[in-house]
Design a protein around this motif. Structure first.
Motif, short mmCIF file in Angstrom:
data_model
loop_
_atom_site.label_atom_id
_atom_site.label_comp_id
_atom_site.label_asym_id
_atom_site.label_seq_id
_atom_site.Cartn_x
_atom_site.Cartn_y
_atom_site.Cartn_z
N VAL A 136 16.19 -45.96 15.58
CA VAL A 136 16.55 -44.80 14.78
C VAL A 136 15.73 -44.92 13.49
CG1 VAL A 136 18.41 -43.56 13.64
CG2 VAL A 136 18.87 -44.83 15.76
N LEU A 137 14.88 -43.92 13.25
CA LEU A 137 13.89 -44.02 12.16
C LEU A 137 14.01 -42.84 11.21
CD1 LEU A 137 10.93 -44.76 14.58
CD2 LEU A 137 12.06 -46.46 13.11
N ASP A 138 13.60 -43.06 9.96
CA ASP A 138 13.48 -41.91 9.06
C ASP A 138 12.07 -41.32 9.22
OD1 ASP A 138 11.69 -43.41 7.59
OD2 ASP A 138 13.11 -43.87 5.97
N GLU A 139 11.77 -40.32 8.41
CA GLU A 139 10.49 -39.63 8.61
C GLU A 139 9.29 -40.49 8.23
OE1 GLU A 139 11.12 -35.00 8.12
OE2 GLU A 139 12.25 -36.13 6.62
N ASN A 140 9.55 -41.60 7.52
CA ASN A 140 8.47 -42.53 7.19
C ASN A 140 8.43 -43.73 8.12
OD1 ASN A 140 7.70 -40.98 4.89
ND2 ASN A 140 9.50 -41.81 3.82
N ASN A 141 9.14 -43.61 9.24
CA ASN A 141 9.19 -44.68 10.25
C ASN A 141 9.90 -45.94 9.77
OD1 ASN A 141 8.21 -43.51 12.52
ND2 ASN A 141 6.09 -44.14 12.18
N ASN A 142 10.79 -45.80 8.79
CA ASN A 142 11.63 -46.93 8.41
C ASN A 142 12.89 -46.90 9.27
OD1 ASN A 142 9.96 -47.76 6.18
ND2 ASN A 142 10.72 -45.92 5.11
N GLY A 143 13.35 -48.07 9.69
CA GLY A 143 14.55 -48.13 10.51
C GLY A 143 15.79 -47.73 9.72
N ILE A 144 16.71 -47.07 10.39
CA ILE A 144 17.99 -46.70 9.76
C ILE A 144 19.09 -47.52 10.44
CG2 ILE A 144 19.65 -44.84 9.36
CD1 ILE A 144 17.30 -42.86 9.56
N SER A 145 19.73 -48.38 9.68
CA SER A 145 20.80 -49.19 10.27
C SER A 145 22.12 -48.44 10.23
CB SER A 145 20.92 -50.52 9.52
OG SER A 145 21.29 -50.28 8.19
N ASN A 146 23.07 -48.92 11.01
CA ASN A 146 24.42 -48.34 11.06
C ASN A 146 24.45 -46.88 11.47
OD1 ASN A 146 26.11 -50.48 10.58
ND2 ASN A 146 25.81 -50.35 8.36
N ALA A 147 23.40 -46.41 12.12
CA ALA A 147 23.45 -45.06 12.67
C ALA A 147 24.35 -45.10 13.91
CB ALA A 147 22.05 -44.59 13.06
N ASN A 148 25.06 -44.01 14.12
CA ASN A 148 26.00 -43.95 15.24
C ASN A 148 25.33 -43.34 16.46
OD1 ASN A 148 28.87 -43.83 16.21
ND2 ASN A 148 29.07 -44.21 14.00
N ILE A 149 25.39 -44.02 17.59
CA ILE A 149 24.78 -43.49 18.82
C ILE A 149 25.92 -43.14 19.77
CG2 ILE A 149 23.34 -44.06 20.83
CD1 ILE A 149 22.63 -46.03 17.79
N SER A 150 26.06 -41.86 20.07
CA SER A 150 27.16 -41.44 20.94
C SER A 150 26.62 -40.79 22.20
CB SER A 150 28.11 -40.50 20.19
OG SER A 150 27.41 -39.35 19.76
N ILE A 151 27.36 -40.96 23.27
CA ILE A 151 26.98 -40.42 24.58
C ILE A 151 28.02 -39.36 24.94
CG2 ILE A 151 26.49 -40.99 26.99
CD1 ILE A 151 24.79 -42.62 25.03
N GLU A 152 27.56 -38.16 25.22
CA GLU A 152 28.51 -37.10 25.57
C GLU A 152 29.29 -37.50 26.82
OE1 GLU A 152 26.91 -33.06 25.38
OE2 GLU A 152 28.16 -32.59 27.12
#
Ligand SMILES: [Zn+2]
Length: 562
Positions: A424-440
């Motif tokens: 999960v990256l921001d627009e500058n390709n830095n990683g974003i921690s603690n992002a939530n990944i959900s599956i429908e």
């Protein structure tokens, strides 16, 4: 009668084959034999084991299972290097790869096939605490570039809870690389897992650079192995005890697999966590573990969550949201095992489990188990493997247990590389921690790790995957997943438009897409990293949160000296 005649015929064919020297066979678990004696119980295993009892057992298995010819290259002294090119083992290594067939009093110079991994003959014996520590230290010192030995805390009696990490870059989390753990001997008198994990440590380290499979596994996985979670219990247990409970509990008399905070029930067994339990809770939340197994004994089955249900009723199937994934994980362990999928019961009154797997509560309901806690409070999927009918088998049986479980232990680790993974990256390709990944359709989210890397185990299918991170617009992608290598999918997140001051600072945010999106609570990751030896996990405000309300989670607790 027809069946009996067929069985006798098969037995005769094998016996006739065994009268020819060097007839080779492989059973369904991939175990390779060389029959070099008219008495097929005296045959020599290709991997150098020479305990008579193990030989007898496995030669009988050769009759029991379908027989296929060994691939010819697995019987030659030719090995395969990490690039897949054939190479001859160095003389110094080859000289160690000999075995003596004690049964026939002849020395058989048996070259280990490439996939057998061991360079030095494994020690099939029980390692008490000092021996276990020395074993782990020896391998850690011999392979410093592949290992890191560390302790996660102490038992009640002050024994260290040792872990060895195996990785091509030990001591660090490599971005994108999943982390795996094996835990053995949680019940002190269930000892097979403890010894299998020591053998696995040797196997992985000695196979690195020689076996393509093991090298790839270590290069792509950060593996943590804790051979014993209950070293005090082990010291009280007695070899040769098939059943019983002597040594099962920790030194305070607690059953550690009833001692974890439970989603439904709080009782005397799990109200306060024991030092070993606390140490494992802290450990489990200190690394981005993806997959784990807890190795037990006394039955033969791979068991998966949930372990209980609100009715607290045994025999009632209690599926967790990832039931299909857990079935696949459990089968990955049971399928290569020679006795698990045929559902061989432990005794005449024992249960036979279809495919060698079971839902925990469907077998029997228990509160405070470790596998459910892992699923509820971390990203980690854990199963509980019952490795054999005897809890503390005699030493002579250990080679057989290794042969039966070796492929399962590896195949299960391979599962950490399935599902979907990425960053999960921001627009500058830095990683974003603690992002939530959900599956429908699956009510279980995982969160991204420190580098924005994430792993989500799934069975084959087509999924809508949504990633949410605070301050960013949610992103949804449709992803095709197979049952094999993980599909790589990265999510690039766009920063949210500045929020309306009316709504900022609340839990509800309005995304550019329109619908209001509830921000998921942050994972309960506020464990105090400095836990003293006298600290206990206690409720933060002094009163225990009401069980069964969802508040019985680790963020409502803190470590405090009591
Ligand atoms: Zn157990």
């Amino acid at each position: 009668m027809g069946l009996l005649r067929t069985t006798l015929l098969v037995a005769m064919v094998v016996l006739v084959d065994c009268q020819n020297n060097c007839i080779t066979r492989i059973n369904r678990a991939g175990i390779c034999y060389e029959f070099n004696s008219p008495n097929f119980e005296d045959c020599v295993l290709k991997n150098g084991f020479h305990e008579q009892q193990a030989l007898a057992h496995h030669c009988r298995n050769a009759i029991k299972f379908n027989q296929l010819c060994c691939p010819s290259n697995s019987l030659s002294p030719i090995s395969t290097n990490i690039h897949g090119n054939a190479t001859t083992l160095p003389i110094s290594d080859r000289s160690q790869l000999t075995t003596t067939n004690k049964a026939t009093s002849t020395t058989a110079k048996t070259e280990l096939p490439e996939e057998d991994g061991f360079i030095t003959k494994p020690e099939f014996k029980y390692h008490h605490y000092d021996d276990l520590e020395a074993f782990m230290r020896r391998f850690s010192e011999k392979y410093p570039h592949l290992t890191h030995m560390y302790t996660i805390g102490q038992s009640v009696r002050g024994r260290e809870l040792w872990v060895i990490e195996i990785s091509n870059n030990p001591r660090e989390h490599e971005a994108g690389e999943p982390e795996f753990k094996y835990v053995g001997n949680m019940h002190g008198n269930e000892v097979v897992g403890r010894e299998m994990l020591l053998l696995l440590i040797q196997y992985l380290l000695q196979g690195y650079g020689t076996s393509e499979r093991l090298t790839n596994l270590v290069n792509t996985t950060r593996i943590h192995i804790m051979p014993t979670m209950n070293p005090d219990g082990f010291e009280a247990a007695i070899e040769g005890t098939r059943r019983g409970t002597k040594g099962r509990h920790n030194a305070n008399g607690y059953d550690l697999n009833r001692n974890f905070p439970d989603q439904y029930f709080e009782n005397e067994l799990n109200r306060i966590q024991e030092p070993e339990t606390l140490a494992v809770m802290k450990w489990s939340k200190s690394f981005p573990f993806v997959l784990s197994a807890n190795l037990h004994g006394g039955a033969l089955v791979a068991n998966y969550p949930w372990d209980n249900n609100p009715q607290q009723k045994s025999g009632l199937y209690s599926p967790c949201p990832d039931d299909l994934v857990f079935k696949k994980l459990a089968k990955s362990y049971s399928t290569p095992h020679p006795d698990m999928p045929p559902a061989v019961p432990c005794n005449s009154r024992g249960l036979a489990f279809a495919d060698g797997i079971t839902n925990g509560a469907h077998w029997y309901s228990l509160n405070g188990g470790m596998q459910d806690w892992n699923y509820l409070h971390s990203n980690c999927f854990e199963i509980t493997v019952e490795m054999g009918c005897s809890k503390y088998p005699v030493t002579a049986d250990l080679p057989r247990y290794w042969l039966e479980n070796k492929e399962s232990l590896l195949a299960y680790m391979d599962q950490v590389h399935t599902g979907v993974k990425g960053f999960v990256l921001d627009e500058n390709n830095n990683g974003i921690s603690n992002a939530n990944i959900s599956i429908e359709g699956i009510n279980h989210n995982v969160v991204s790790a420190a580098d924005g890397d994430y792993w989500r185990l799934l069975v084959a299918g087509n999924y809508n995957i949504t990633v949410q991170a605070e301050g960013y617009e949610p992103v949804t992608k449709v992803v095709d997943i197979t049952d094999f290598a993980a599909t790589q999918v990265n999510f690039t997140m766009k920063q949210e438009e500045k929020l309306d001051p009316q709504t900022s600072g609340t839990e509800e945010i309005t995304t550019q897409a329109g619908p209001k999106t509830k921000v998921e609570p942050k994972p309960d990751d506020d464990l105090n990293p400095e836990i003293g030896p006298n600290d206990r996990l206690v409720p933060k405000n002094g009163t225990r949160p009401k069980p069964g309300t969802g508040s019985n989670i680790i963020s409502n607790f803190e470590f405090r000296a009591v």
